[in-house]
Write a protein that holds these residues in place. Sequence first.
Motif, mmCIF file in Angstrom:
data_model
loop_
_atom_site.group_PDB
_atom_site.id
_atom_site.type_symbol
_atom_site.label_atom_id
_atom_site.label_comp_id
_atom_site.label_asym_id
_atom_site.label_seq_id
_atom_site.Cartn_x
_atom_site.Cartn_y
_atom_site.Cartn_z
ATOM 1 N N ILE A 1 0.462 -1.645 0.404
ATOM 2 C CA ILE A 1 -0.267 0.166 -0.335
ATOM 3 C C ILE A 1 0.855 1.131 -0.120
ATOM 4 C CG2 ILE A 1 -1.878 -1.173 1.182
ATOM 5 C CD1 ILE A 1 -1.093 -0.102 4.008
ATOM 6 N N ASP A 2 2.339 1.263 -0.421
ATOM 7 C CA ASP A 2 2.576 2.264 -0.103
ATOM 8 C C ASP A 2 2.873 3.261 -1.794
ATOM 9 O OD1 ASP A 2 4.680 1.699 1.917
ATOM 10 O OD2 ASP A 2 4.986 -0.232 0.663
ATOM 11 N N SER A 3 1.820 3.165 -2.623
ATOM 12 C CA SER A 3 2.035 4.242 -3.535
ATOM 13 C C SER A 3 0.399 3.798 -3.676
ATOM 14 C CB SER A 3 2.442 3.604 -4.778
ATOM 15 O OG SER A 3 4.063 4.147 -4.951
ATOM 16 N N ASP A 4 -0.147 4.769 -4.710
ATOM 17 C CA ASP A 4 -2.139 5.402 -5.122
ATOM 18 C C ASP A 4 -1.557 4.179 -6.014
ATOM 19 O OD1 ASP A 4 -1.818 7.350 -3.133
ATOM 20 O OD2 ASP A 4 -1.306 8.414 -4.724
ATOM 21 N N PRO A 5 -3.248 3.417 -5.753
ATOM 22 C CA PRO A 5 -3.791 2.625 -6.575
ATOM 23 C C PRO A 5 -4.528 2.992 -8.018
ATOM 24 C CG PRO A 5 -5.085 1.977 -4.572
ATOM 25 C CD PRO A 5 -4.614 3.195 -4.436
ATOM 26 N N ILE A 6 -4.698 2.005 -8.742
ATOM 27 C CA ILE A 6 -5.177 1.770 -9.980
ATOM 28 C C ILE A 6 -7.021 2.529 -9.703
ATOM 29 C CG2 ILE A 6 -5.751 1.805 -12.244
ATOM 30 C CD1 ILE A 6 -3.271 0.064 -12.670
ATOM 31 N N ASP A 7 -7.364 1.969 -8.638
ATOM 32 C CA ASP A 7 -8.470 1.981 -8.242
ATOM 33 C C ASP A 7 -8.499 0.705 -7.067
ATOM 34 O OD1 ASP A 7 -11.376 0.832 -7.980
ATOM 35 O OD2 ASP A 7 -11.185 -0.781 -9.322
ATOM 36 N N ILE A 8 -7.826 -0.123 -6.512
ATOM 37 C CA ILE A 8 -8.186 -0.760 -4.990
ATOM 38 C C ILE A 8 -6.655 -1.257 -4.659
ATOM 39 C CG2 ILE A 8 -9.211 -1.863 -3.166
ATOM 40 C CD1 ILE A 8 -11.716 -2.388 -4.653
ATOM 41 N N ALA A 9 -6.069 -0.621 -3.141
ATOM 42 C CA ALA A 9 -4.907 -1.291 -2.970
ATOM 43 C C ALA A 9 -5.029 -1.945 -1.725
ATOM 44 C CB ALA A 9 -3.379 -0.843 -3.054
ATOM 45 N N VAL A 10 -4.622 -3.945 -1.085
ATOM 46 C CA VAL A 10 -4.800 -4.092 -0.457
ATOM 47 C C VAL A 10 -3.073 -4.992 0.113
ATOM 48 C CG1 VAL A 10 -5.782 -6.549 0.799
ATOM 49 C CG2 VAL A 10 -6.949 -5.386 -0.571
ATOM 50 N N GLY A 11 -2.938 -4.786 1.307
ATOM 51 C CA GLY A 11 -1.242 -4.893 1.732
ATOM 52 C C GLY A 11 -0.878 -4.330 2.678
ATOM 53 N N MET A 12 0.644 -4.424 3.065
ATOM 54 C CA MET A 12 1.007 -3.348 3.580
ATOM 55 C C MET A 12 1.873 -2.696 3.070
ATOM 56 S SD MET A 12 3.973 -7.028 4.965
ATOM 57 C CE MET A 12 4.954 -5.867 6.004
ATOM 58 N N ARG B 1 -0.544 -13.131 4.623
ATOM 59 C CA ARG B 1 -0.705 -13.572 3.526
ATOM 60 C C ARG B 1 -2.068 -13.675 2.868
ATOM 61 N NH1 ARG B 1 3.747 -14.325 4.890
ATOM 62 N NH2 ARG B 1 3.344 -16.573 5.112
ATOM 63 N N PHE B 2 -2.488 -14.528 3.947
ATOM 64 C CA PHE B 2 -3.544 -14.752 3.616
ATOM 65 C C PHE B 2 -5.154 -13.886 3.567
ATOM 66 C CE2 PHE B 2 -8.122 -17.180 5.247
ATOM 67 C CZ PHE B 2 -8.195 -18.024 4.083
ATOM 68 N N LEU B 3 -5.030 -13.326 4.245
ATOM 69 C CA LEU B 3 -6.120 -12.343 4.615
ATOM 70 C C LEU B 3 -5.546 -11.553 3.540
ATOM 71 C CD1 LEU B 3 -7.788 -10.666 6.559
ATOM 72 C CD2 LEU B 3 -5.875 -8.987 7.302
ATOM 73 N N ILE B 4 -4.622 -10.984 3.122
ATOM 74 C CA ILE B 4 -4.433 -10.368 1.994
ATOM 75 C C ILE B 4 -5.212 -10.668 0.489
ATOM 76 C CG2 ILE B 4 -2.943 -9.317 -0.127
ATOM 77 C CD1 ILE B 4 -1.164 -9.435 2.017
ATOM 78 N N GLY B 5 -5.564 -11.807 0.327
ATOM 79 C CA GLY B 5 -6.409 -12.948 -1.011
ATOM 80 C C GLY B 5 -7.065 -12.829 -0.523
ATOM 81 N N LYS B 6 -7.948 -13.037 0.814
ATOM 82 C CA LYS B 6 -9.228 -12.566 0.860
ATOM 83 C C LYS B 6 -9.404 -11.638 0.998
ATOM 84 C CE LYS B 6 -12.979 -14.996 4.406
ATOM 85 N NZ LYS B 6 -13.909 -13.538 4.767
ATOM 86 N N THR B 7 -9.253 -10.339 1.534
ATOM 87 C CA THR B 7 -9.743 -9.099 1.798
ATOM 88 C C THR B 7 -9.788 -8.812 0.132
ATOM 89 O OG1 THR B 7 -8.608 -8.913 3.462
ATOM 90 C CG2 THR B 7 -9.267 -6.438 2.840
ATOM 91 N N ALA B 8 -8.462 -9.003 -0.654
ATOM 92 C CA ALA B 8 -8.688 -8.669 -1.838
ATOM 93 C C ALA B 8 -10.332 -8.612 -2.444
ATOM 94 C CB ALA B 8 -7.447 -8.842 -2.523
ATOM 95 N N ILE B 9 -10.807 -9.629 -2.209
ATOM 96 C CA ILE B 9 -11.901 -10.005 -3.341
ATOM 97 C C ILE B 9 -13.087 -9.691 -2.700
ATOM 98 C CG2 ILE B 9 -13.983 -12.180 -3.199
ATOM 99 C CD1 ILE B 9 -10.834 -12.538 -4.925
ATOM 100 N N GLU B 10 -13.009 -9.389 -0.776
ATOM 101 C CA GLU B 10 -13.902 -8.409 -0.617
ATOM 102 C C GLU B 10 -14.193 -7.068 -1.067
ATOM 103 O OE1 GLU B 10 -12.889 -9.230 3.602
ATOM 104 O OE2 GLU B 10 -13.763 -11.352 3.708
ATOM 105 N N GLY C 1 -10.225 4.137 -5.081
ATOM 106 C CA GLY C 1 -9.207 4.624 -4.622
ATOM 107 C C GLY C 1 -8.447 4.340 -2.906
ATOM 108 N N THR C 2 -9.640 3.322 -3.226
ATOM 109 C CA THR C 2 -9.745 2.255 -1.090
ATOM 110 C C THR C 2 -8.015 1.642 -1.008
ATOM 111 O OG1 THR C 2 -11.893 2.412 -1.016
ATOM 112 C CG2 THR C 2 -10.204 0.791 0.003
ATOM 113 N N LYS C 3 -7.723 1.839 0.236
ATOM 114 C CA LYS C 3 -6.013 1.272 0.646
ATOM 115 C C LYS C 3 -6.692 0.656 2.257
ATOM 116 C CE LYS C 3 -2.873 4.687 -0.405
ATOM 117 N NZ LYS C 3 -1.438 5.313 -0.281
#
Length: 338
Positions: free
Chosen positions: A160-171, A306-315, A323-325
């Motif tokens: 999440i260290d930059s601005d996303p095209i649409d949504i960013a999920v991570g650390m 990592r598991f949370l990143i994948g699951k949260t990406a779908i949600e 614009g959500t991070k």
Amino acid sequence: MTAKQRLSDRKSKVTVRDIALRAKVSESTVSRILRNKGPIAEDTRDKVMEVVRTMGYVPNRIAGSLASLSSNLVGVIVPSLSNIVFTEVLQGINAGLETTGDMQAVISISEYDVAQEEHVIRNLLSWKPAAVLTTGFEHSDATRRMLELSDVRVVEMMEIDSDPIDIAVGMSHSSAGYETGRHLIAKGWRRFGYVGHNLDRDRRARLRYDGLRKALSEAGLEIAVQAVAGSASSVGAGKQMTAQLLTGGIPVDGIVYSNDDMAIGGVFHCQSAGLSTPEDIGIFGFNGLDIGNQMPKPLSTIRSNRFLIGKTAIEAMLNEPEGTKIDTGFEIFEGETA
């Protein structure tokens, strides 16, 4: 305004006619090049493909009446399947998709190569998926253009260290590197070594490295010696680079590694060289892999969710606005090697 409306607003569909006009060739020539049919002069092909990349054109492979149907496919691009990090992300994605009832993942590998990612994403978008999930923010200009002009959700995972095209999920990998430095300074480290893999091809490892250096600089310290492999990360590379660093004649209190694979290689070298961790030298990794936790002395590291990143990406793909991070965080695992 809904996320779907915002996506429609940013979309500006590029057609074969647009490509032909810009390249100053016929539409039939463009079509033949895109289908790779018939003899075409190489300079003409190069000219047309450059226009295709510049304008972000994506062909529609769902023809006729099928073109009006909404796809239930979710394109997923990860750098590697040999790295268990991304296997756990995929498990999270699968768990998220199970709640949708009818959406399916189509998985592709980029091999940490932005040109390969561009090729994969162009093909994925041609099938009009519901969403595209990519790894990180590092894309070619053409890939970014295609994703920005598409009418699909785009989730950039892992950071999440930059601005996303649409949504960013991570650390935040910068923060992870910084907190690593602060943690080890607090434990008494003053002479730092660093062992890593190809930082030019792994943006997230580079961000952690830079964050580490920032923390050391604030304490009036610096990395005393480092050894960086020109290859991808592996246990073997970590073992080799640790041997190289420790035979250089510069003493260190401990070594920070670009990830757990490399750190485990460092542990193996120390064992073969008769060095005890952390008594003779400290070792600190990144990722929190289970294999590191199961070693005779559990590896000191940072655990990424990592598991949370994948699951949260779908949600997030289903529910969050453009614009959500979303910060899935990290935690320091003390272990017994640092």
